[in-house]
Each structure stands twice: as structure tokens, then as C-alpha cells.
Motif scaffolding. Structure first.
Motif, PDB file in Angstrom:
ATOM      1  N   TYR A   1     -30.827 -19.632  -2.676  1.00 11.74           N
ATOM      2  CA  TYR A   1     -31.328 -19.108  -1.399  1.00 11.74           C
ATOM      3  C   TYR A   1     -30.237 -19.053  -0.336  1.00 11.74           C
ATOM      4  N   LEU A   2     -29.383 -20.082  -0.305  1.00 14.11           N
ATOM      5  CA  LEU A   2     -28.332 -20.137   0.715  1.00 14.11           C
ATOM      6  C   LEU A   2     -27.296 -19.042   0.507  1.00 14.11           C
ATOM      7  N   VAL A   3     -26.766 -18.947  -0.714  1.00 17.62           N
ATOM      8  CA  VAL A   3     -25.711 -17.971  -1.002  1.00 17.62           C
ATOM      9  C   VAL A   3     -26.247 -16.542  -0.934  1.00 17.62           C
ATOM     10  N   THR A   4     -27.452 -16.334  -1.456  1.00 20.22           N
ATOM     11  CA  THR A   4     -28.046 -14.992  -1.399  1.00 20.22           C
ATOM     12  C   THR A   4     -28.265 -14.552   0.036  1.00 20.22           C
ATOM     13  N   SER A   5     -28.716 -15.487   0.877  1.00 22.80           N
ATOM     14  CA  SER A   5     -28.938 -15.165   2.294  1.00 22.80           C
ATOM     15  C   SER A   5     -27.646 -14.760   2.981  1.00 22.80           C
ATOM     16  N   ILE A   6     -26.566 -15.499   2.700  1.00 23.20           N
ATOM     17  CA  ILE A   6     -25.285 -15.219   3.360  1.00 23.20           C
ATOM     18  C   ILE A   6     -24.649 -13.944   2.805  1.00 23.20           C
ATOM     19  N   LEU A   7     -24.486 -13.888   1.472  1.00 20.33           N
ATOM     20  CA  LEU A   7     -23.791 -12.757   0.860  1.00 20.33           C
ATOM     21  C   LEU A   7     -24.630 -11.489   0.861  1.00 20.33           C
ATOM     22  N   GLY A   8     -25.934 -11.634   1.034  1.00 20.29           N
ATOM     23  CA  GLY A   8     -26.786 -10.450   1.137  1.00 20.29           C
ATOM     24  C   GLY A   8     -26.865  -9.914   2.550  1.00 20.29           C
ATOM     25  N   SER A   9     -26.957 -10.827   3.520  1.00 14.36           N
ATOM     26  CA  SER A   9     -27.170 -10.401   4.909  1.00 14.36           C
ATOM     27  C   SER A   9     -25.896  -9.929   5.601  1.00 14.36           C
ATOM     28  N   VAL A  10     -24.758 -10.546   5.294  1.00 16.22           N
ATOM     29  CA  VAL A  10     -23.510 -10.175   5.979  1.00 16.22           C
ATOM     30  C   VAL A  10     -23.126  -8.712   5.710  1.00 16.22           C
ATOM     31  N   PRO A  11     -23.062  -8.260   4.436  1.00 14.97           N
ATOM     32  CA  PRO A  11     -22.769  -6.832   4.205  1.00 14.97           C
ATOM     33  C   PRO A  11     -23.834  -5.904   4.789  1.00 14.97           C
ATOM     34  N   LEU A  12     -25.105  -6.306   4.697  1.00 17.37           N
ATOM     35  CA  LEU A  12     -26.178  -5.462   5.235  1.00 17.37           C
ATOM     36  C   LEU A  12     -26.056  -5.335   6.746  1.00 17.37           C
ATOM     37  N   LEU A  13     -25.756  -6.427   7.425  1.00 18.27           N
ATOM     38  CA  LEU A  13     -25.557  -6.381   8.877  1.00 18.27           C
ATOM     39  C   LEU A  13     -24.353  -5.514   9.231  1.00 18.27           C
ATOM     40  N   GLY A  14     -23.308  -5.573   8.386  1.00 17.56           N
ATOM     41  CA  GLY A  14     -22.147  -4.713   8.595  1.00 17.56           C
ATOM     42  C   GLY A  14     -22.499  -3.243   8.476  1.00 17.56           C
ATOM     43  N   ILE A  15     -23.345  -2.914   7.504  1.00 14.63           N
ATOM     44  CA  ILE A  15     -23.794  -1.526   7.320  1.00 14.63           C
ATOM     45  C   ILE A  15     -24.626  -1.076   8.516  1.00 14.63           C
ATOM     46  N   ILE A  16     -25.552  -1.929   8.956  1.00 11.72           N
ATOM     47  CA  ILE A  16     -26.414  -1.595  10.101  1.00 11.72           C
ATOM     48  C   ILE A  16     -25.573  -1.399  11.358  1.00 11.72           C
ATOM     49  N   PHE A  17     -24.619  -2.311  11.600  1.00 14.06           N
ATOM     50  CA  PHE A  17     -23.747  -2.197  12.773  1.00 14.06           C
ATOM     51  C   PHE A  17     -22.948  -0.898  12.729  1.00 14.06           C
ATOM     52  N   SER A  18     -22.399  -0.575  11.554  1.00 14.61           N
ATOM     53  CA  SER A  18     -21.604   0.649  11.410  1.00 14.61           C
ATOM     54  C   SER A  18     -22.434   1.883  11.739  1.00 14.61           C
ATOM     55  N   TYR A  19     -23.654   1.925  11.258  1.00 18.13           N
ATOM     56  CA  TYR A  19     -24.487   3.118  11.484  1.00 18.13           C
ATOM     57  C   TYR A  19     -25.056   3.192  12.894  1.00 18.13           C
ATOM     58  N   ILE A  20     -25.215   2.060  13.547  1.00 12.19           N
ATOM     59  CA  ILE A  20     -25.591   2.092  14.970  1.00 12.19           C
ATOM     60  C   ILE A  20     -24.474   2.754  15.774  1.00 12.19           C
ATOM     61  N   LYS A  21     -23.231   2.365  15.477  1.00  9.31           N
ATOM     62  CA  LYS A  21     -22.073   2.970  16.143  1.00  9.31           C
ATOM     63  C   LYS A  21     -21.928   4.450  15.779  1.00  9.31           C
ATOM     64  N   ILE A  22     -22.183   4.772  14.509  1.00  7.50           N
ATOM     65  CA  ILE A  22     -22.081   6.162  14.055  1.00  7.50           C
ATOM     66  C   ILE A  22     -23.098   7.041  14.772  1.00  7.50           C
ATOM     67  N   VAL A  23     -24.354   6.602  14.826  1.00  6.01           N
ATOM     68  CA  VAL A  23     -25.418   7.381  15.493  1.00  6.01           C
ATOM     69  C   VAL A  23     -25.105   7.532  16.968  1.00  6.01           C
ATOM     70  N   SER A  24     -24.645   6.442  17.592  1.00  3.95           N
ATOM     71  CA  SER A  24     -24.285   6.491  19.015  1.00  3.95           C
ATOM     72  C   SER A  24     -23.182   7.508  19.269  1.00  3.95           C
ATOM     73  N   SER A  25     -22.196   7.569  18.389  1.00  7.19           N
ATOM     74  CA  SER A  25     -21.090   8.512  18.534  1.00  7.19           C
ATOM     75  C   SER A  25     -21.541   9.948  18.274  1.00  7.19           C
ATOM     76  N   ILE A  26     -22.391  10.138  17.267  1.00  3.72           N
ATOM     77  CA  ILE A  26     -22.856  11.484  16.911  1.00  3.72           C
ATOM     78  C   ILE A  26     -23.710  12.096  18.025  1.00  3.72           C
ATOM     79  N   LEU A  27     -24.527  11.276  18.657  1.00  8.44           N
ATOM     80  CA  LEU A  27     -25.410  11.784  19.705  1.00  8.44           C
ATOM     81  C   LEU A  27     -24.650  12.288  20.930  1.00  8.44           C
ATOM     82  N   ARG A  28     -23.374  11.912  21.011  1.00  7.57           N
ATOM     83  CA  ARG A  28     -22.549  12.394  22.132  1.00  7.57           C
ATOM     84  C   ARG A  28     -21.872  13.729  21.825  1.00  7.57           C
ATOM     85  N   ILE A  29     -22.025  14.206  20.578  1.00  6.74           N
ATOM     86  CA  ILE A  29     -21.443  15.500  20.209  1.00  6.74           C
ATOM     87  C   ILE A  29     -22.281  16.611  20.840  1.00  6.74           C
ATOM     88  N   PRO A  30     -21.669  17.561  21.575  1.00  7.40           N
ATOM     89  CA  PRO A  30     -22.441  18.569  22.313  1.00  7.40           C
ATOM     90  C   PRO A  30     -23.110  19.626  21.436  1.00  7.40           C
TER      91      PRO A  30
END
Length: 312
Positions: A200-229
Motif C-alpha cells: 500500500y505504501l509503495v503503490t501509493s507513492i509510485l502510483g500517485s507521484v507520476p499521476l500528479l506529474g501528468i495532471i500538473f503537466s496537462y493543467i499547464k498545457i490547457v492553460s497555455s492552449i486557452l491563450r492561443i487566439p
């Protein structure tokens, strides 16, 4: 069946997806087809990328590694299931079972990290297009891939060594088509508290860290795309990460599906069937997603498939 402590275990028994003898030929044909399609599709992706110099970029380097990981992931589980169906045997050696546990954990973990690295690649490409080649240099790509492999290997080795300390009972039947870590731990007669905490401990860490990285990346991507005219610019930006998003939803969607099914149902067979969606379907579908949704990939595949040797 009586449970007796047994230290020298030699064989486990994989019950598979169904014990219906009439269904076995269908299951054999189905999974043989899936395995062959998985091998062919991912090999074509690797060959197309390696043969086309235009695809020698970080994004396609990650994709090539993902395809290789998918090949290894499928090869860890499916061939043994096919052999057992064909020979009408359910046995797997203790060493073979631990080997499956190790490689399933390693390649699942590596795929998890590769998807996060690919998300970061798309983030840099869309948010910092002019600095993309500077940021995503070969050194950084190596730093994203090699530590991912090392962490996945250490994680798999840690769980495998922890299983070695367990003693097992005479009931050695695994209600699955491969040796899944959680199912193997359930068969143990000795105390499994440390094993379960570690899972449970290792799965929580190694599963959540990459997933949070993906979510963070796409939040930034969507934010950047919405500024395209322009609408064309927005569509083009979204299309560059559409394939990766599809693979992410497929990988994590099936993984969460297995977790939810195991939490809400006590039927081992239903959990085993749900696990097929996680372990077998994504490696087969990934080449189709990238080849159908990616113009450069389609072009490279056409060149590879229709290329004829020239004699001068």
C-alpha cells in the motif's frame, strides 16, 4: 482443503479465467490473437521510429521505450497462460511465479513513469516551443528514462524479496491467469502485515507521484492552449497531445477499474477478468492509438511497410 505450513513450496496453480473446458479453445485463440497483435503493433512502432530520421526526437524516443515495455509486459504473462491452456495444466513453479511477480511489477511501474515523462515532454513542447530542443536534450531524456527504470527495478526486487520470506499453505491455488502480488500474499500462512503495508505504501507513492506529474503537466498545457487566439492553433496544440491523453486514460482507467472491482466484489473470477483489461488490453491498443491519431507516425509506418529494396 486443510491449511498446513509449507516452507519448501515448488508449485502454484493458476486457475485462469474459466474452468469450463469448452471455453478453453476460444480463450486460447483470443489471447493468442491479442498477443500476436501486441507484438506486431509495438514492433512496427519501434521499427518505424528507428528507420525514420524525422522521428528521432524525445517524444518518439519515449514512445519507442513505451512500445518495448508493452512487449515485455505482455510477454511476462500471456505466453504462460497460453501454454497452460494448450497443455491443460494449471501449474507454475515457485521460481516462475516469483519471476512473474517481479517482471509484472517492474514493467507496470516503468510504463507509469514513461507516461509521466511523455506528459512532461508535451508540456515543454506546447508551453515552451522555442526552447523545446534546448530543454529536452538527450541528457535530460536519459535522466527521465534511466532513473525510472532503476526505481521500477528496485520496487519489483523489494516486493519479490519480501515474498521470499513468506511460508505458504497447502492451498496454493491462485484465482488468476498470472501470479499477481496481492494474490500470492493472500496464500501465505505466515504474517503478511509488513508485506501488505509495503504494497500500500509503495503503490501509493509510485502510483500517485507520476499521476500528479501528468495532471500538473496537462493543467499547464490547457492553460497555455486557452491563450492561443486562433481556433486552428488550439486544435493543432490539442492534437499534439491527443494520442498521449488517450493512452493515459486507457492505462489509468483500466487500473482504477481493477481496483474498484476488487473493492466492490468478492468474486475472484470477476477481478481476474477485470485484470485482463489492465494487463493485456493497453499494450495491444497503444500502437493503434499512436498510429491512427498521429500523422507523422502514420507516414513512417507507410514508408516502413511499403519500402522495397533497391538494387543499383
Amino acid at each position: 482443503m486443510a491449511s498446513e505450513n509449507q516452507t519448501g513450496v515448488e508449485t502454484f496453480f493458476l486457475l485462469g479465467l474459466s474452468e469450463d473446458s469448452e471455453l478453453q479453445p476460444f480463450l486460447f485463440g483470443l489471447f493468442l490473437t491479442i498477443y500476436l497483435v501486441t507484438m506486431l503493433g509495438n514492433l512496427l512502432i519501434i521499427l518505424a521510429i528507428s528507420s525514420d530520421s524525422h522521428l528521432h526526437t524525445p517524444m518518439y524516443s519515449f514512445l519507442s521505450n513505451l512500445s518495448f515495455t508493452d512487449i515485455c509486459f505482455s510477454t511476462t504473462t500471456v505466453p504462460k497462460m497460453l501454454v497452460n491452456i494448450q497443455t491443460q495444466s494449471k501449474s507454475i513453479t515457485y521460481t516462475g511465479c516469483l519471476t512473474q511477480v517481479f517482471f509484472v511489477l517492474m514493467f507496470a511501474g516503468l510504463e507509469n513513469f514513461l507516461l509521466a515523462a511523455m506528459a512532461y515532454d508535451r508540456y515543454v513542447a506546447i508551453c515552451y516551443p522555442l526552447r523545446y530542443t534546448v530543454i529536452m536534450n538527450p541528457h535530460l531524456c536519459g535522466l527521465l528514462i534511466l532513473p525510472s527504470l532503476f526505481i521500477s527495478l528496485v520496487d519489483a526486487l523489494l516486493h519479490s524479496l519480501m515474498v521470499l520470506r513468506l511460508s505458504f499453505c497447502t492451498d496454493l491455488e491462485i484465482p488468476h491467469f498470472f501470479c499477481e502480488l496481492a494474490q500470492v500474499i493472500k496464500l501465505a500462512c505466515s504474517n503478511t502485515l509488513i508485506n501488505n503495508i509495503l504494497v500500500y505504501l509503495v503503490t501509493s507513492i509510485l502510483g500517485s507521484v507520476p499521476l500528479l506529474g501528468i495532471i500538473f503537466s496537462y493543467i499547464k498545457i490547457v492553460s497555455s492552449i486557452l491563450r492561443i487566439p486562433s481556433a486552428d492553433g488550439i486544435y493543432k496544440a490539442f492534437s499534439t497531445c491527443g494520442s498521449h491523453l488517450s493512452v493515459v486514460f486507457l492505462f489509468y482507467g483500466t487500473a482504477f477499474g481493477v481496483y474498484i472491482s476488487s473493492a466492490v466484489t468478492h468474486s475472484s473470477k470477476k477481478v481476474a477478468v477485470a485484470s485482463v483489461m489492465y494487463t493485456v488490453v493497453p499494450p495491444m491498443m497503444n500502437p493503434f492509438i499512436y498510429s491512427l491519431r498521429n500523422r507523422d507516425m502514420k507516414g513512417a509506418l507507410k514508408k516502413l511497410l511499403w519500402k522495397t529494396p533497391s538494387f543499383s
